[in-house]
Design a protein around this motif. Structure first.
Motif, PDB file in Angstrom:
ATOM      1  N   ARG A   1       0.829  -1.208   0.000  1.00  0.00           N
ATOM      2  CA  ARG A   1       0.000   0.000   0.000  1.00  0.00           C
ATOM      3  C   ARG A   1       0.861   1.254   0.000  1.00  0.00           C
ATOM      4  O   ARG A   1       0.608   2.201  -0.746  1.00  0.00           O
ATOM      5  N   ARG A   2       1.915   1.264   0.831  1.00  0.00           N
ATOM      6  CA  ARG A   2       2.800   2.422   0.841  1.00  0.00           C
ATOM      7  C   ARG A   2       3.551   2.537  -0.484  1.00  0.00           C
ATOM      8  O   ARG A   2       3.795   3.652  -0.971  1.00  0.00           O
ATOM      9  N   GLY A   3       3.894   1.396  -1.076  1.00  0.00           N
ATOM     10  CA  GLY A   3       4.574   1.429  -2.367  1.00  0.00           C
ATOM     11  C   GLY A   3       3.714   2.014  -3.467  1.00  0.00           C
ATOM     12  O   GLY A   3       4.219   2.721  -4.356  1.00  0.00           O
TER      13      GLY A   3
ATOM     14  N   TYR B   1       4.562   5.193  -5.859  1.00  0.00           N
ATOM     15  CA  TYR B   1       4.419   5.218  -7.321  1.00  0.00           C
ATOM     16  C   TYR B   1       3.508   6.352  -7.762  1.00  0.00           C
ATOM     17  O   TYR B   1       3.826   7.072  -8.727  1.00  0.00           O
ATOM     18  N   LYS B   2       2.403   6.543  -7.073  1.00  0.00           N
ATOM     19  CA  LYS B   2       1.432   7.563  -7.495  1.00  0.00           C
ATOM     20  C   LYS B   2       2.001   8.966  -7.372  1.00  0.00           C
ATOM     21  O   LYS B   2       1.788   9.809  -8.249  1.00  0.00           O
ATOM     22  N   GLN B   3       2.737   9.226  -6.286  1.00  0.00           N
ATOM     23  CA  GLN B   3       3.202  10.580  -6.031  1.00  0.00           C
ATOM     24  C   GLN B   3       4.579  10.871  -6.641  1.00  0.00           C
ATOM     25  O   GLN B   3       4.919  12.038  -6.807  1.00  0.00           O
ATOM     26  N   VAL B   4       5.351   9.845  -6.948  1.00  0.00           N
ATOM     27  CA  VAL B   4       6.724  10.071  -7.415  1.00  0.00           C
ATOM     28  C   VAL B   4       6.930   9.484  -8.812  1.00  0.00           C
ATOM     29  O   VAL B   4       7.317  10.191  -9.749  1.00  0.00           O
ATOM     30  N   CYS B   5       6.672   8.195  -8.953  1.00  0.00           N
ATOM     31  CA  CYS B   5       7.065   7.490 -10.178  1.00  0.00           C
ATOM     32  C   CYS B   5       6.115   7.728 -11.345  1.00  0.00           C
ATOM     33  O   CYS B   5       6.541   7.663 -12.505  1.00  0.00           O
ATOM     34  N   SER B   6       4.828   7.943 -11.062  1.00  0.00           N
ATOM     35  CA  SER B   6       3.850   8.023 -12.145  1.00  0.00           C
ATOM     36  C   SER B   6       4.019   9.271 -13.005  1.00  0.00           C
ATOM     37  O   SER B   6       3.385   9.379 -14.056  1.00  0.00           O
ATOM     38  N   ALA B   7       4.865  10.212 -12.580  1.00  0.00           N
ATOM     39  CA  ALA B   7       5.092  11.399 -13.406  1.00  0.00           C
ATOM     40  C   ALA B   7       5.829  11.056 -14.691  1.00  0.00           C
ATOM     41  O   ALA B   7       5.694  11.771 -15.693  1.00  0.00           O
TER      42      ALA B   7
END
Length: 308
Positions: free
Chosen positions: A94-96, A100-106
């Motif tokens: 869940r934390r991962g 991903y949503k806040q950092v990697c998905s950009a």
């Protein structure tokens, strides 16, 4: 071995004609290494040693310039899900996803993962619906032939950061950010490699120059990577209050990516445990039937008495 003489009597003649026996040729013995003179043995031995040395030197030189050696192999980390019967840490998954949503998905997409896949793994159905509704999805056409936007649904896949690969390359100096859906299985070392890559950014050693726009990372092939350091201490704030250190953030996103690459991870190990438990019951039963029941029938001797 003497050949037999054949005697032929000509018609009308009392003389016998002796036929000449055929000559029998024996094959010559094959020449072996032991039968060679000492000088030839020494020459052939030296030639073999020189050939083997040249082949070894060529192999060593070829391996020394391979691009795969221009990287640091990641160490083996003690992941909690690495055991034969260990399951994934779903709180870390869940934390991962939050990482991903806040950092990697950009920059990175996960086009093979839908919001419904989160249900029962890291989020409840209501939470997954809320996450999907935060995304605007282009749909259509409608009755008038126009495209429209609507809130996302559980069946929708994660949104892509770029419309096409060309736009992704243009926004990243020509480098194409890979899709993260199966990145753990696609990279040698799995989560060990991804964790080491995320936490391995450092200054280049003396004598090593990195081109502008690239960053030094010893775990990346070629040691120069186009992705800037994506995580650092306190880059985000976890919902459950876990301290967001660099190592914790990297560990959580690697656990999430392991689940994304292998959603059946826990189910596969659970099924393996059931098979082992079933085998512990079935195998002794089969051994008993084979050894004490079937073997008696196969080894018995039947004697038939002749009728009187």
């Amino acid at each position: 071995m003497a050949a037999a003489l054949r005697v032929a009597v000509l018609p009308g003649s009392g003389r016998a004609l002796l036929r000449t026996p055929k000559t029998i040729t024996t094959p010559k013995a094959k020449m072996s290494f032991a039968s060679l003179p000492r000088g030839q043995k020494a020459a052939l031995t030296a030639l073999g040693v020189a050939g083997a040395g040249a082949a070894g030197l060529a192999l060593a030189l070829q391996c020394s310039v391979k691009a795969s050696d221009l990287e640091l192999h990641p160490p083996n980390y003690p992941w909690s899900h690495a055991g034969l019967l260990s399951s994934l840490d779903h709180a870390s998954v869940r934390r991962g996803y939050q990482v991903y949503k806040q950092v990697c998905s950009a920059c990175h997409s996960m086009e093979y993962l839908a919001f419904r896949n989160l249900v029962g793994v890291s989020h409840t159905e209501e939470e997954a619906k809320a996450l999907a509704e935060d995304v605007e999805v282009v749909d259509g056409p409608d009755d008038t032939g126009e495209m429209f936007t609507r809130p996302g649904k559980l069946s929708d896949y994660f949104p892509k950061p770029y419309a096409n690969p060309e736009a992704a390359r243009a926004a990243n100096n020509g480098a194409l950010p890979p899709d993260l859906s199966y990145i753990i299985n696609a990279r040698h070392g799995g989560e060990d490699y991804v964790f080491s890559l995320l936490t391995g950014y450092c200054e280049p050693p003396a004598g090593v120059e990195v081109r502008e726009g690239l960053y030094y990372n010893p775990y990346f092939v070629g040691q120069a990577i186009g992705m800037a350091p994506p995580i650092y201490n306190e880059i985000l704030e976890y919902e459950d209050g876990t301290p967001a250190t660099m190592s914790q953030v990297a560990k959580d996103v690697c656990t999430f990516l392991r689940w994304a690459s292998e959603p059946e991870h826990d189910q596969r190990k659970r099924m393996g445990l059931k098979v082992l438990m079933g085998s512990a019951i079935v195998v002794p039963l089969l051994y008993y039937m084979k050894r004490h029941r079937w073997a008696v029938l196969k080894s018995r001797k039947i004697a038939y008495r002749p009728p009187k």
